[in-house]
Motif scaffolding. Sequence first.
Motif, PDB file in Angstrom:
ATOM      1  N   ALA A  89       0.899  -1.021   0.042  1.00  0.00           N
ATOM      2  CA  ALA A  89      -0.053  -0.044  -0.046  1.00  0.00           C
ATOM      3  C   ALA A  89       0.846   1.194   0.207  1.00  0.00           C
ATOM      4  O   ALA A  89       1.683   1.356   0.920  1.00  0.00           O
ATOM      5  N   ASN A  90       0.837   2.242  -0.924  1.00  0.00           N
ATOM      6  CA  ASN A  90       1.797   3.188  -1.125  1.00  0.00           C
ATOM      7  C   ASN A  90       0.736   4.279  -0.715  1.00  0.00           C
ATOM      8  O   ASN A  90      -0.494   4.398  -0.825  1.00  0.00           O
ATOM      9  N   ALA A  91       1.470   5.418   0.100  1.00  0.00           N
ATOM     10  CA  ALA A  91       0.788   6.523   0.477  1.00  0.00           C
ATOM     11  C   ALA A  91       1.500   7.894   0.139  1.00  0.00           C
ATOM     12  O   ALA A  91       2.592   7.922   0.676  1.00  0.00           O
ATOM     13  N   GLY A  92       0.730   8.824  -0.412  1.00  0.00           N
ATOM     14  CA  GLY A  92       1.429   9.828  -0.872  1.00  0.00           C
ATOM     15  C   GLY A  92       2.586   9.881  -1.889  1.00  0.00           C
ATOM     16  O   GLY A  92       2.781   8.699  -2.270  1.00  0.00           O
ATOM     17  N   GLY A  93       2.683  10.864  -2.459  1.00  0.00           N
ATOM     18  CA  GLY A  93       3.693  11.113  -3.547  1.00  0.00           C
ATOM     19  C   GLY A  93       5.047  10.338  -3.142  1.00  0.00           C
ATOM     20  O   GLY A  93       5.604   9.711  -3.823  1.00  0.00           O
ATOM     21  N   ASP A  94       5.821  10.506  -2.068  1.00  0.00           N
ATOM     22  CA  ASP A  94       6.988  10.026  -1.889  1.00  0.00           C
ATOM     23  C   ASP A  94       6.997   8.561  -1.573  1.00  0.00           C
ATOM     24  O   ASP A  94       7.907   7.757  -1.753  1.00  0.00           O
ATOM     25  N   GLY A  95       5.799   8.095  -1.087  1.00  0.00           N
ATOM     26  CA  GLY A  95       5.587   6.631  -1.117  1.00  0.00           C
ATOM     27  C   GLY A  95       5.182   5.976  -2.368  1.00  0.00           C
ATOM     28  O   GLY A  95       5.007   4.856  -2.216  1.00  0.00           O
ATOM     29  N   GLY A  96       5.156   6.704  -3.528  1.00  0.00           N
ATOM     30  CA  GLY A  96       4.822   6.155  -4.762  1.00  0.00           C
ATOM     31  C   GLY A  96       3.500   6.013  -5.137  1.00  0.00           C
ATOM     32  O   GLY A  96       3.144   5.343  -6.245  1.00  0.00           O
ATOM     33  N   GLN A  97       2.656   6.678  -4.317  1.00  0.00           N
ATOM     34  CA  GLN A  97       0.973   6.441  -4.726  1.00  0.00           C
ATOM     35  C   GLN A  97       0.802   7.555  -6.018  1.00  0.00           C
ATOM     36  O   GLN A  97       1.144   8.496  -5.885  1.00  0.00           O
ATOM     37  N   THR A  98       0.367   7.138  -7.032  1.00  0.00           N
ATOM     38  CA  THR A  98      -0.098   7.661  -8.141  1.00  0.00           C
ATOM     39  C   THR A  98      -1.446   7.933  -8.349  1.00  0.00           C
ATOM     40  O   THR A  98      -1.938   8.641  -9.262  1.00  0.00           O
ATOM     41  N   VAL A  99      -2.315   7.183  -7.445  1.00  0.00           N
ATOM     42  CA  VAL A  99      -3.743   7.298  -7.564  1.00  0.00           C
ATOM     43  C   VAL A  99      -4.440   7.702  -6.292  1.00  0.00           C
ATOM     44  O   VAL A  99      -4.184   6.897  -5.453  1.00  0.00           O
ATOM     45  N   ALA A 100      -4.936   8.914  -6.092  1.00  0.00           N
ATOM     46  CA  ALA A 100      -5.592   9.345  -4.690  1.00  0.00           C
ATOM     47  C   ALA A 100      -6.658   8.739  -4.324  1.00  0.00           C
ATOM     48  O   ALA A 100      -7.865   9.316  -4.087  1.00  0.00           O
ATOM     49  N   HIS A 101      -6.535   7.250  -4.267  1.00  0.00           N
ATOM     50  CA  HIS A 101      -7.640   6.354  -3.982  1.00  0.00           C
ATOM     51  C   HIS A 101      -6.938   5.274  -3.221  1.00  0.00           C
ATOM     52  O   HIS A 101      -6.209   4.477  -3.963  1.00  0.00           O
ATOM     53  N   LEU A 102      -7.151   4.995  -1.902  1.00  0.00           N
ATOM     54  CA  LEU A 102      -6.566   3.819  -1.263  1.00  0.00           C
ATOM     55  C   LEU A 102      -6.701   2.557  -2.022  1.00  0.00           C
ATOM     56  O   LEU A 102      -7.700   2.558  -2.725  1.00  0.00           O
ATOM     57  N   HIS A 103      -5.396   1.989  -2.088  1.00  0.00           N
ATOM     58  CA  HIS A 103      -5.392   0.798  -2.851  1.00  0.00           C
ATOM     59  C   HIS A 103      -4.266  -0.136  -2.497  1.00  0.00           C
ATOM     60  O   HIS A 103      -3.353   0.293  -2.071  1.00  0.00           O
ATOM     61  N   LEU A 104      -4.524  -1.565  -2.538  1.00  0.00           N
ATOM     62  CA  LEU A 104      -3.369  -2.482  -2.151  1.00  0.00           C
ATOM     63  C   LEU A 104      -3.096  -3.227  -3.482  1.00  0.00           C
ATOM     64  O   LEU A 104      -3.827  -3.479  -4.382  1.00  0.00           O
ATOM     65  N   HIS A 105      -1.873  -3.337  -3.713  1.00  0.00           N
ATOM     66  CA  HIS A 105      -1.176  -4.183  -4.745  1.00  0.00           C
ATOM     67  C   HIS A 105      -0.995  -5.688  -4.352  1.00  0.00           C
ATOM     68  O   HIS A 105      -0.384  -5.550  -3.330  1.00  0.00           O
ATOM     69  N   ILE A 106      -1.408  -6.522  -4.997  1.00  0.00           N
ATOM     70  CA  ILE A 106      -1.057  -7.817  -4.618  1.00  0.00           C
ATOM     71  C   ILE A 106       0.115  -8.100  -5.951  1.00  0.00           C
ATOM     72  O   ILE A 106      -0.263  -8.466  -7.101  1.00  0.00           O
TER      73      ILE A 106
END
Length: 117
Positions: A89-106
């Motif tokens: 789960a990425n959070a924020g720009g520095d965390g690598g989040q590219t879509v501003a909707h919570l999501h989990l990557h499997i």
Amino acid sequence: MSEAPKQPTIFARIVRGEVPCNKVFEDDVCLAFHDVTPAAPVHVLVIPKEPVESLGHIDGSHEAMLGHLLRKAGEIGQQLCPDGFRVVANAGGDGGQTVAHLHLHILGGRPMGWPPG
């Protein structure tokens, strides 16, 4: 503090059925689908239907939803990658989040290196 994204995201549009997806699972809480730009042979996203921006925007009212997302991610990961998988789960720009909707990557289908990124 809980806060929905200010603009409808691609994920919100997918939840509403406005944008098609290659669905893996859906119930009243979440939707799981194959990522269109996979980073591994298996790359599935699990998103809540409730639009929450990221893990940095959750509060106590989201505990049941978060538990459900993680349980479903585990079930889907085990089904698609019985030899092992990673959930991110990425959070924020520095965390690598590219879509501003919570999501989990499997991620799976190959050995996962460490450290990531």
